[in-house]
Design a protein around this motif. Structure first.
Motif, PDB file in Angstrom:
ATOM      1  N   MET A   1      27.837 -22.460 -26.938  1.00 37.58           N
ATOM      2  CA  MET A   1      28.951 -21.698 -26.371  1.00 37.58           C
ATOM      3  C   MET A   1      28.404 -20.519 -25.559  1.00 37.58           C
ATOM      4  SD  MET A   1      32.052 -19.679 -28.317  1.00 37.58           S
ATOM      5  CE  MET A   1      32.553 -21.186 -29.162  1.00 37.58           C
ATOM      6  N   THR A   2      28.891 -20.370 -24.327  1.00 34.45           N
ATOM      7  CA  THR A   2      28.447 -19.283 -23.463  1.00 34.45           C
ATOM      8  C   THR A   2      29.059 -17.969 -23.920  1.00 34.45           C
ATOM      9  OG1 THR A   2      28.269 -20.806 -21.600  1.00 34.45           O
ATOM     10  CG2 THR A   2      28.334 -18.450 -21.090  1.00 34.45           C
ATOM     11  N   TRP A   3      28.226 -16.944 -23.986  1.00 30.31           N
ATOM     12  CA  TRP A   3      28.675 -15.614 -24.392  1.00 30.31           C
ATOM     13  C   TRP A   3      28.607 -14.665 -23.213  1.00 30.31           C
ATOM     14  CZ3 TRP A   3      25.818 -11.021 -24.402  1.00 30.31           C
ATOM     15  CH2 TRP A   3      26.437  -9.927 -25.025  1.00 30.31           C
ATOM     16  N   THR A   4      29.634 -13.861 -23.065  1.00 31.16           N
ATOM     17  CA  THR A   4      29.673 -12.819 -22.036  1.00 31.16           C
ATOM     18  C   THR A   4      29.966 -11.496 -22.709  1.00 31.16           C
ATOM     19  OG1 THR A   4      30.498 -14.397 -20.395  1.00 31.16           O
ATOM     20  CG2 THR A   4      30.765 -12.043 -19.898  1.00 31.16           C
ATOM     21  N   ALA A   5      29.228 -10.469 -22.359  1.00 29.59           N
ATOM     22  CA  ALA A   5      29.392  -9.168 -22.994  1.00 29.59           C
ATOM     23  C   ALA A   5      30.784  -8.603 -22.737  1.00 29.59           C
ATOM     24  CB  ALA A   5      28.337  -8.201 -22.474  1.00 29.59           C
ATOM     25  N   ALA A   6      31.300  -7.870 -23.708  1.00 28.25           N
ATOM     26  CA  ALA A   6      32.635  -7.281 -23.611  1.00 28.25           C
ATOM     27  C   ALA A   6      32.682  -6.228 -22.502  1.00 28.25           C
ATOM     28  CB  ALA A   6      33.023  -6.645 -24.940  1.00 28.25           C
ATOM     29  N   PRO A   7      33.665  -6.270 -21.614  1.00 22.61           N
ATOM     30  CA  PRO A   7      33.783  -5.244 -20.571  1.00 22.61           C
ATOM     31  C   PRO A   7      33.959  -3.837 -21.133  1.00 22.61           C
ATOM     32  CG  PRO A   7      35.190  -7.144 -20.086  1.00 22.61           C
ATOM     33  CD  PRO A   7      34.695  -7.319 -21.487  1.00 22.61           C
ATOM     34  N   SER A   8      34.465  -3.749 -22.363  1.00 23.80           N
ATOM     35  CA  SER A   8      34.739  -2.451 -22.987  1.00 23.80           C
ATOM     36  C   SER A   8      33.547  -1.894 -23.757  1.00 23.80           C
ATOM     37  CB  SER A   8      35.930  -2.594 -23.943  1.00 23.80           C
ATOM     38  OG  SER A   8      35.629  -3.540 -24.968  1.00 23.80           O
ATOM     39  N   ARG A   9      32.355  -2.478 -23.591  1.00 25.63           N
ATOM     40  CA  ARG A   9      31.231  -2.154 -24.481  1.00 25.63           C
ATOM     41  C   ARG A   9      30.789  -0.698 -24.430  1.00 25.63           C
ATOM     42  NH1 ARG A   9      29.716  -5.517 -20.488  1.00 25.63           N
ATOM     43  NH2 ARG A   9      27.988  -5.005 -19.072  1.00 25.63           N
TER      44      ARG A   9
ATOM     45  N   ASP B   1      28.155  -5.717 -27.745  1.00 23.34           N
ATOM     46  CA  ASP B   1      29.576  -5.589 -27.408  1.00 23.34           C
ATOM     47  C   ASP B   1      30.142  -4.240 -27.822  1.00 23.34           C
ATOM     48  OD1 ASP B   1      30.113  -7.958 -26.087  1.00 23.34           O
ATOM     49  OD2 ASP B   1      30.786  -9.026 -27.886  1.00 23.34           O
ATOM     50  N   LEU B   2      29.547  -3.625 -28.848  1.00 20.05           N
ATOM     51  CA  LEU B   2      30.040  -2.346 -29.370  1.00 20.05           C
ATOM     52  C   LEU B   2      29.280  -1.146 -28.805  1.00 20.05           C
ATOM     53  CD1 LEU B   2      30.553  -3.430 -33.082  1.00 20.05           C
ATOM     54  CD2 LEU B   2      32.332  -2.990 -31.382  1.00 20.05           C
ATOM     55  N   GLY B   3      28.451  -1.389 -27.799  1.00 19.04           N
ATOM     56  CA  GLY B   3      27.775  -0.280 -27.133  1.00 19.04           C
ATOM     57  C   GLY B   3      26.390   0.018 -27.643  1.00 19.04           C
TER      58      GLY B   3
END
Length: 347
Positions: free
Chosen positions: A1-9, A54-56
């Motif tokens: 499954m392809t993962w993309t980082a959260a825009p809100s990171r 994803d959480l910064g």
């Protein structure tokens, strides 16, 4: 499954300048000492790392011997870098270290130029990187001239293998000596990585935090949760799947009845603050700005989420600090030798 980082990171993480450098680090960094070796499924490692980013959490801390097997944590992280993290390398701070036993024979540990440079090259190969952002001397070597170890770090930067250098578990005296050598060489010491927690305060007694302040060196506190002691894991005894029963970094004798009572008292303070014990323990390390970032480990992604919520409340009242000091006065649970001159564990 392809993962993309959260825009809100980057929306909620706190970033702090590292000493007098131009580099900022997240208030919470992720260490891959435990749970990134061959005894952990890769899917779980990937979930922990991706959740952190994803959480910064932009800083990922490794060392040559992290595993088990030594080197396997770097290999696993290298796979994540090649796949999920490939587009995000320039958003990350990746660190590694050399100092503890890595390969057989007289050139496989401590602080010689031969070992330091060879180890750095091996780490880069395992992770598939051209450079690491920070490379550390993992421990002071009493049998190698400090100048030799620091000259090796300087060469590692000048040769393009690392952007910055740091030291780990050096006491205040040796830190001053190392920093002076590096300054003269033109490669300043960016950061120091000592153990530090509410129940392990050797850095205060040694004056290390004041020394780092004075010299303009940043700091990253490892084991702010005292290898899981400052979490809810041991409030009701020792779980069968804990580090204390696995023969890893936490010895069961540290979990005496008296120490368990101390942990329960600290948990009561945390509950009054509307925090988990882990959150309060991390906040305490970060409380006065002398520590740049707290280095956490995790065995599952939810633990990362819990720790990151710490940044929502980093403030303490004087009454809370006094109560914590009174509660932990007799604890002094130092999992590592306070002196940088002594041999320590493989970490």
């Amino acid at each position: 499954m392809t993962w993309t980082a959260a825009p809100s990171r980057y929306d909620n993480m706190v970033y702090r300048r590292c000493g007098q450098s131009g580099l900022k680090l997240p208030a919470i960094s992720l260490g891959l000492w435990h749970n990134f070796g061959e005894d952990t499924p890769h899917a779980l490692k990937r979930d922990i790392a991706c959740t952190a980013f994803d959480l910064g959490i932009t800083h990922f801390d490794l060392a040559n011997n992290y595993g088990p097997r030594p080197g396997s944590a770097e290999s696993a992280f290298g796979e994540i870098l090649r796949t999920d993290f490939a587009p995000y390398r320039d958003e990350m701070i990746i660190s590694s270290k050399a100092g503890y036993g890595m390969w057989p024979g007289p050139y496989g540990e401590w602080g010689s130029r031969k070992y330091m440079i060879a180890s750095c090259d091996q780490s880069l190969k395992r992770m598939g990187l051209d450079y690491v952002d920070i490379f550390y001397s993992h421990r002071f070597d009493p049998d190698t001239p400090l100048e030799e170890t620091m000259m090796a770090l300087d060469h590692i930067v000048r040769s393009g293998r690392a952007l910055y250098v740091g030291i780990s578990s050096y006491n205040s005296k040796r830190t001053r000596e190392a920093a002076a050598i590096l300054k003269e060489l033109g490669t300043p010491c960016l950061i120091h990585q000592p153990s530090y927690s509410m129940i392990n305060r050797w850095v205060e007694e040694d004056g290390l935090l004041d020394t780092l302040d004075e010299l303009g060196i940043g700091s990253i506190a490892f084991s702010p949760l005292a290898q899981g002691m400052l979490t809810n894991k041991y409030l009701n005894g020792i779980p069968e799947d804990s580090r204390a029963t696995q023969g890893k970094s936490l010895k069961s004798q540290f979990l005496s009845d008296e120490n368990i009572e101390t942990i329960r008292a600290l948990n009561a303070i945390a509950e009054r603050r509307d925090q988990t014990l882990a959150q309060m323990a991390i906040a305490w390390v970060l409380r006065n700005g002398k520590v740049t970032t707290a280095l956490i480990g995790a065995s599952r992604a939810e633990q990362v989420r819990d720790c990151v919520r710490t940044v929502e409340n980093l403030d303490f009242t004087d009454a809370e600090l006094n109560e914590i000091a009174a509660t932990t006065r007799e604890a002094d649970i130092n999992l590592w030798a306070a002196s940088a001159e002594r041999k320590g564990p493989s970490r």
